[in-house]
Design a protein around this motif. Structure first.
Motif, PDB file in Angstrom:
ATOM      1  N   UNK A 269      48.002  31.705   4.440  1.00  0.00           N
ATOM      2  CA  UNK A 269      48.473  33.078   4.606  1.00  0.00           C
ATOM      3  C   UNK A 269      47.402  34.017   5.125  1.00  0.00           C
ATOM      4  N   UNK A 270      46.128  33.691   4.817  1.00  0.00           N
ATOM      5  CA  UNK A 270      45.042  34.562   5.265  1.00  0.00           C
ATOM      6  C   UNK A 270      44.582  34.245   6.681  1.00  0.00           C
ATOM      7  N   UNK A 271      44.984  33.107   7.227  1.00  0.00           N
ATOM      8  CA  UNK A 271      44.510  32.724   8.567  1.00  0.00           C
ATOM      9  C   UNK A 271      44.883  33.735   9.651  1.00  0.00           C
ATOM     10  N   UNK A 272      46.126  34.227   9.706  1.00  0.00           N
ATOM     11  CA  UNK A 272      46.433  35.220  10.762  1.00  0.00           C
ATOM     12  C   UNK A 272      45.576  36.480  10.663  1.00  0.00           C
ATOM     13  N   UNK A 273      45.406  36.992   9.441  1.00  0.00           N
ATOM     14  CA  UNK A 273      44.574  38.190   9.280  1.00  0.00           C
ATOM     15  C   UNK A 273      43.117  37.889   9.627  1.00  0.00           C
ATOM     16  N   UNK A 274      42.633  36.703   9.231  1.00  0.00           N
ATOM     17  CA  UNK A 274      41.264  36.333   9.583  1.00  0.00           C
ATOM     18  C   UNK A 274      41.093  36.212  11.093  1.00  0.00           C
ATOM     19  N   UNK A 275      42.122  35.728  11.761  1.00  0.00           N
ATOM     20  CA  UNK A 275      42.051  35.616  13.223  1.00  0.00           C
ATOM     21  C   UNK A 275      41.949  37.005  13.856  1.00  0.00           C
ATOM     22  N   UNK A 276      42.713  37.959  13.340  1.00  0.00           N
ATOM     23  CA  UNK A 276      42.645  39.329  13.872  1.00  0.00           C
ATOM     24  C   UNK A 276      41.257  39.925  13.626  1.00  0.00           C
ATOM     25  N   UNK A 277      40.732  39.743  12.389  1.00  0.00           N
ATOM     26  CA  UNK A 277      39.393  40.262  12.082  1.00  0.00           C
ATOM     27  C   UNK A 277      38.338  39.614  12.970  1.00  0.00           C
ATOM     28  N   UNK A 278      38.439  38.290  13.161  1.00  0.00           N
ATOM     29  CA  UNK A 278      37.490  37.590  14.026  1.00  0.00           C
ATOM     30  C   UNK A 278      37.581  38.099  15.457  1.00  0.00           C
ATOM     31  N   UNK A 279      38.778  38.361  15.928  1.00  0.00           N
ATOM     32  CA  UNK A 279      38.959  38.880  17.279  1.00  0.00           C
ATOM     33  C   UNK A 279      38.300  40.261  17.429  1.00  0.00           C
ATOM     34  N   UNK A 280      38.423  41.094  16.392  1.00  0.00           N
ATOM     35  CA  UNK A 280      37.792  42.420  16.445  1.00  0.00           C
ATOM     36  C   UNK A 280      36.276  42.284  16.522  1.00  0.00           C
ATOM     37  N   UNK A 281      35.705  41.396  15.704  1.00  0.00           N
ATOM     38  CA  UNK A 281      34.246  41.204  15.725  1.00  0.00           C
ATOM     39  C   UNK A 281      33.780  40.609  17.053  1.00  0.00           C
ATOM     40  N   UNK A 282      34.581  39.708  17.636  1.00  0.00           N
ATOM     41  CA  UNK A 282      34.213  39.142  18.941  1.00  0.00           C
ATOM     42  C   UNK A 282      34.228  40.218  20.025  1.00  0.00           C
ATOM     43  N   UNK A 283      35.196  41.115  19.972  1.00  0.00           N
ATOM     44  CA  UNK A 283      35.229  42.210  20.939  1.00  0.00           C
ATOM     45  C   UNK A 283      34.020  43.126  20.765  1.00  0.00           C
ATOM     46  N   UNK A 284      33.644  43.396  19.514  1.00  0.00           N
ATOM     47  CA  UNK A 284      32.450  44.220  19.279  1.00  0.00           C
ATOM     48  C   UNK A 284      31.203  43.543  19.822  1.00  0.00           C
ATOM     49  N   UNK A 285      31.098  42.241  19.611  1.00  0.00           N
ATOM     50  CA  UNK A 285      29.936  41.515  20.137  1.00  0.00           C
ATOM     51  C   UNK A 285      29.925  41.521  21.659  1.00  0.00           C
ATOM     52  N   UNK A 286      31.102  41.396  22.266  1.00  0.00           N
ATOM     53  CA  UNK A 286      31.164  41.422  23.728  1.00  0.00           C
ATOM     54  C   UNK A 286      30.718  42.779  24.271  1.00  0.00           C
ATOM     55  N   UNK A 287      31.115  43.865  23.591  1.00  0.00           N
ATOM     56  CA  UNK A 287      30.691  45.199  24.047  1.00  0.00           C
ATOM     57  C   UNK A 287      29.182  45.359  23.910  1.00  0.00           C
ATOM     58  N   UNK A 288      28.625  44.899  22.790  1.00  0.00           N
ATOM     59  CA  UNK A 288      27.166  44.990  22.601  1.00  0.00           C
ATOM     60  C   UNK A 288      26.435  44.178  23.665  1.00  0.00           C
ATOM     61  N   UNK A 289      26.912  42.962  23.944  1.00  0.00           N
ATOM     62  CA  UNK A 289      26.277  42.146  24.986  1.00  0.00           C
ATOM     63  C   UNK A 289      26.436  42.764  26.367  1.00  0.00           C
TER      64      UNK A 289
END
Length: 556
Positions: A269-289
């Motif tokens: 049940x937590x996998x979809x929410x974790x995927x969304x959170x991971x996607x947000x962090x990946x976008x933040x990392x992409x902006x920083x890079x």
């Protein structure tokens, strides 16, 4: 009871009540017509519950009295009657008969128990039909297990399975203990070799005995956990082989399966929410890079954005990167598992309280650091004097500033102190690279000022590290009662390996040498009275060596 069964099949509601009056105490029936039923229903919540349990299985739960009979007495009579019916044997067919007062469960046409609407667990959201269906299922299982308990072949089969499970359990325990010892020995050898090789600056980070103790405890804890799991499964299998203990085995298996399903369901049940959170962090990392190359070019001096240069690019990078990650954390917070739990909220409140109570000084230091950086009050590499301390700035951080003095010391000063003190910058006013070196001497009025200035400039030229261009200058900063004050100001090169303290020391030594060569005393005279002869310098001595006259000939 057989006549009771015939009556129940053929009479009306009134006849059913009459039969129940025969089954229950006569006093209860005489005192409890229809109004008594309402009174019993009103007092249902105040009566304790009673469980009808046969062969360790819960058939039903009485939660209210019926026709004046308490729940406990109803349960006792139901147990006695059902044990009597089960002991007689028979086809074991369970049927349900609907009546206005409730539902009657019958075994081979004989009444076993009665469930009323007051017996329904309303807190669990169940209905009377669901409660009756569950009781019927349990009763059918009890009947089947009663027959099984009389079947010697099936009991022998269960015994053989229990013995086989015990043998497998013993073999697995032996293998587990041997594997535990072998794993502990192998891990101890590996960790001892790795710990000895793990060094920083010649110092071993991990101690061998501590590593062995930690590894031994970890392996032992894992072994006990696996042993407990094996015992749990062995008990579940053995207890499930016999009718009387089967409910206990089913409870053990059901509890373990419930834990596994709960954990697995929570993870899935937590996998979809974790995927969304991971996607947000990946976008933040992409902006920083994406913005890092811009900062790198500005830091190398290859580009500039007006307000952003080499002096402010480092704090700007930290502020922007921190802001991006904080924004990503705020956006991903609702999707983190457990973010809505009370424990998570309590930790958040505690962290907020700690930050609010202890962040006043931190915020003040950080604000001072930001002001120093973006106003460019001081820069790394400049020679400054702050609160009586002189040195070269080696690091300008968010919360502190580091200064290396000429005496081999490194000072760490809070940025709030730097902001609150007067800062003298010896590097900012110079033309080109370098810093200012100055010193003050006081010479009596009987020494020509031109001679003093010439000697000071000659001493500056003799000092290694002092630049010839721009040339050293001498300023008469004061005419005191007993002597004038001369300030020598010159520029030194920062690339020289000599710090400002050494340059200043060499300059003082050369000043003494030059004054001694020309026979001029370095002194500050003080008078107790007026001299007999006025002390002044005649024009003939105005240009005493090494001073040079402004014109070739100067008249007396």
């Amino acid at each position: 009871m057989r006549s009771l069964n015939a009556v129940l099949k053929n009479v009306s509601i009134a006849g059913l009540l009459a039969v129940l009056a025969w089954w229950l105490p006569s006093s209860a029936v005489a005192q409890a017509p229809v109004p008594v039923v309402a009174a019993a229903s009103a007092a249902a919540n105040s009566q304790p519950e009673a469980t009808v349990e046969i062969f360790n299985r819960t058939i039903a739960v009485y939660r209210a009295p019926f026709l004046g009979v308490s729940a406990a007495e109803r349960a006792r009579r139901s147990r006695l009657y059902m044990n009597e019916v089960l002991a007689r044997g028979g086809a074991g067919e369970v049927t349900v008969r609907k009546e206005p007062q409730g539902r009657i469960l019958m075994i081979d046409g004989e009444m076993a128990l009665i469930l009323t609407p007051e017996d329904v667990d309303e807190g669990a959201g169940k209905t009377l039909d669901e409660t009756v269906a569950a009781a019927k299922f349990q009763l059918e299982q009890v009947i089947a297990e009663t027959r099984e308990s009389r079947d010697e072949s099936r009991l022998l089969r269960g015994l053989l399975i229990a013995v086989a499970a015990t043998l497998v359990f013993v073999v697995l325990v032996v293998l587990l203990r041997r594997g535990q010892r072998a794993l502990a020995a192998w891990l101890s050898a590996q960790m001892s070799r790795r710990a000895a090789a793990l060094e920083v600056a010649g110092t071993q980070l991990l101690q061998g005995d501590k590593v062995l103790t930690a590894v031994s405890l970890a392996v032992r804890a894992t072994g006990w956990a696996l042993l407990g799991l094996l015992v749990y499964e062995w008990l579940s299998i053995v207890l499930s082989q016999f009718p009387y203990t089967r409910p206990w085995g089913e409870q053990l298996s059901g509890y373990l399966w419930q834990v596994v399903v709960s954990l697995g369901g929570g993870i899935l049940g937590a996998l979809p929410d974790l995927f969304v959170a991971l996607l947000i962090f990946l976008l933040a990392r992409a902006v920083v890079n994406l913005i890092n190359p811009i900062f790198n070019r500005i830091e190398r001096g290859e580009a500039s954005l007006g307000w952003l240069d080499r002096d402010t690019v480092r704090p700007s990078r930290r502020i922007i990167s921190t802001g991006i990650w904080l924004f990503a954390l705020v956006m991903a917070y609702p999707y983190l598992p457990g973010s809505s739990s009370e424990a998570f909220k309590g930790v958040s409140v505690l962290l907020g309280l700690m930050i609010s109570l202890g962040a006043s000084s931190i915020v003040g230091q950080g604000a001072s650091g930001m002001i120093l950086m973006f106003t460019r009050t001081i820069r790394v590499g400049e020679y400054v004097r702050i609160d009586g301390h002189e040195g070269t700035i080696t690091e300008l951080g968010m919360f502190s500033t580091r200064i290396r003095t000429g005496l081999g010391e490194e000072l760490t000063m809070p940025n709030s102190l730097v902001m609150g003190a007067v800062t003298k910058n010896y590097s900012r006013a110079v033309s080109g690279p370098g810093f200012i070196v100055d010193t003050v001497v006081t010479i009596g009025y009987d020494t020509p000022w031109r001679q003093v200035e010439a000697m000071l400039i000659e001493a500056a030229h003799r000092t290694p590290g002092v630049l010839s261009m721009p040339s050293a200058r001498v300023f008469q900063t004061a005419l005191s009662d007993f002597y004038p004050e001369y300030r020598l100001v010159c520029q030194a090169v920062p690339s020289e390996p000599r710090p400002r303290a050494e340059v200043l020391s060499a300059l003082h030594a050369n000043i003494q040498d030059v004054f001694n060569e020309y026979g001029v005393q370095i002194m500050s005279p003080h008078y107790l009275g007026d001299p007999e002869q006025a002390k002044f310098v005649p024009k003939s001595a105005w240009f005493a060596a090494p001073a040079k006259p402004a014109k070739p000939d100067w008249p007396d």
